[in-house]
Design a protein around this motif. Structure first.
Motif, short mmCIF file in Angstrom:
data_model
loop_
_atom_site.label_atom_id
_atom_site.label_comp_id
_atom_site.label_asym_id
_atom_site.label_seq_id
_atom_site.Cartn_x
_atom_site.Cartn_y
_atom_site.Cartn_z
N ALA A 116 31.87 56.88 2.32
CA ALA A 116 32.56 56.28 1.18
C ALA A 116 33.60 57.24 0.58
O ALA A 116 34.67 56.82 0.16
CB ALA A 116 31.54 55.89 0.11
N ARG A 117 33.29 58.53 0.59
CA ARG A 117 34.26 59.51 0.06
C ARG A 117 35.49 59.59 0.96
O ARG A 117 36.61 59.73 0.50
CB ARG A 117 33.59 60.88 -0.10
CG ARG A 117 32.50 60.90 -1.17
CD ARG A 117 32.10 62.31 -1.57
NE ARG A 117 31.35 63.01 -0.56
CZ ARG A 117 30.01 63.20 -0.62
NH1 ARG A 117 29.31 62.74 -1.63
NH2 ARG A 117 29.40 63.87 0.33
N LYS A 118 35.22 59.49 2.26
CA LYS A 118 36.32 59.52 3.22
C LYS A 118 37.24 58.30 3.02
O LYS A 118 38.47 58.42 3.03
CB LYS A 118 35.72 59.51 4.64
CG LYS A 118 36.64 59.99 5.71
CD LYS A 118 35.85 60.14 7.00
CE LYS A 118 36.73 60.69 8.09
NZ LYS A 118 36.00 60.95 9.32
N LEU A 119 36.63 57.14 2.83
CA LEU A 119 37.41 55.92 2.58
C LEU A 119 38.18 56.03 1.27
O LEU A 119 39.33 55.60 1.16
CB LEU A 119 36.48 54.70 2.54
CG LEU A 119 35.87 54.28 3.87
CD1 LEU A 119 34.79 53.20 3.65
CD2 LEU A 119 36.94 53.75 4.82
N ALA A 120 37.52 56.62 0.26
CA ALA A 120 38.17 56.77 -1.05
C ALA A 120 39.41 57.66 -0.92
O ALA A 120 40.44 57.39 -1.53
CB ALA A 120 37.19 57.37 -2.05
N PHE A 121 39.31 58.69 -0.11
CA PHE A 121 40.44 59.59 0.11
C PHE A 121 41.64 58.80 0.64
O PHE A 121 42.77 58.89 0.14
CB PHE A 121 40.04 60.69 1.10
CG PHE A 121 41.16 61.60 1.49
CD1 PHE A 121 41.51 62.66 0.68
CD2 PHE A 121 41.86 61.40 2.67
CE1 PHE A 121 42.56 63.52 1.04
CE2 PHE A 121 42.91 62.24 3.03
CZ PHE A 121 43.25 63.31 2.22
N SER A 122 41.38 57.99 1.65
CA SER A 122 42.44 57.19 2.25
C SER A 122 43.00 56.19 1.24
O SER A 122 44.22 55.97 1.15
CB SER A 122 41.82 56.49 3.47
OG SER A 122 42.71 55.62 4.03
#
Ligand SMILES: [Zn+2]
Length: 271
Positions: free
Chosen positions: A200-206
């Motif tokens: 989820a953090r990776k998706l939030a970054f994008s």
């Protein structure tokens, strides 16, 4: 996890919390105070109790994102969490400054886990109370768990937005205690051990990167300020605000981010 700005509670709720706390403090022994704290919290922390309705309303205002948990920043916050557990610190059971809003998935496993630094060195003592053990107060000692009401968690925690999206201790911290606090907090709150959070953090970054890029495009096309303000508001209210803060903090080490923030330096203030 980010530091929470105190939204405060109204005077009536504040007085009522003090009244509740005095009931706990009025018990003669520590064991009785623990028992009183647990039972009174259970009976007062209910929907329809005006004091806790106000507590929850203001904790909600303080949440990063729409009712997001202050620990994982991912799930719905719906539990009044004691940062100092009431099982160990009954004197903080009805203290406004000891509350944050958490989801059940974070609050459940954290439960009454807590640790304090030993006086003699940088190691810590985990507070453990076996079932049916005598209820005794913990010795004095500084808290190991990072407290988002009192300090900036990002002074201790660093999110690797380049690769792993794991939290690690801030490398520049030379004090051993700071590293110990970071490691303990990551472990107790399960910030790295839940793979869906990492994803989820990776998706939030994008997501944040796209939103910022979109803002720049709209700004350069000359759209009206109201529309830009809405885009800024959406960034500030999105889940995983820690990711956004880290993008600002680490922008000079990340070419794409450096480019975006150079084109929109105003975005570094959107926190
Ligand atoms: Zn959570």
């Amino acid at each position: 996890m980010i530091q929470l700005n105190d939204a405060g509670i109204d005077a009536t709720a504040s007085a009522k919390l003090l009244e509740y706390q005095n009931l706990v403090n009025g018990k003669a022994t520590y064991a009785e105070r623990v028992e009183e704290a647990k039972s009174k919290f259970k009976s007062y922390n209910r929907k329809g109790n005006a004091t806790f309705d106000e507590v929850k309303k203001q904790l909600n205002v303080m949440c990063c994102g729409p009712e997001r948990c202050n620990y994982c920043e991912d799930s719905k916050a719906d539990e009044v969490e004691h940062i100092y557990p009431k099982d160990w610190y009954p004197d903080k059971c009805f203290v406004w400054g000891n509350y944050c809003y958490a989801c059940g998935t974070c609050n459940g496993p954290k439960n009454n886990k807590y640790a304090i630094f030993k006086r003699e060195d940088d190691t810590y003592l985990e507070l453990i109370r076996e079932k049916d053990a005598t209820i005794v107060a913990p010795e004095d000692g500084d808290a190991v768990l990072i407290n988002p009401r009192d300090e900036n968690p990002l002074k201790f925690l660093f999110l690797d937005i380049n690769r792993s999206f794991f939290f690690v201790p801030v490398e520049a911290n030379t004090a051993e205690k700071d590293n110990v606090r970071a490691t303990y907090t990551i472990k107790i709150l399960g910030l790295n051990s839940r793979s869906y959070l990492v994803k989820a953090r990776k998706l939030a970054f994008s997501n944040f990167r796209s939103r910022l890029s979109d803002y720049i495009t709209h700004r350069d096309l000359g759209v009206d300020q109201n529309q830009l303000d809405e885009m800024i508001k959406n960034i500030k209210e999105e889940h995983h605000q820690t990711v956004w803060r880290e993008m600002i903090r680490q922008r000079d080490h990340h070419p794409v981010l450096q480019n975006l923030f150079n084109r929109a330096p105003e975005a570094t203030g959107w926190i």
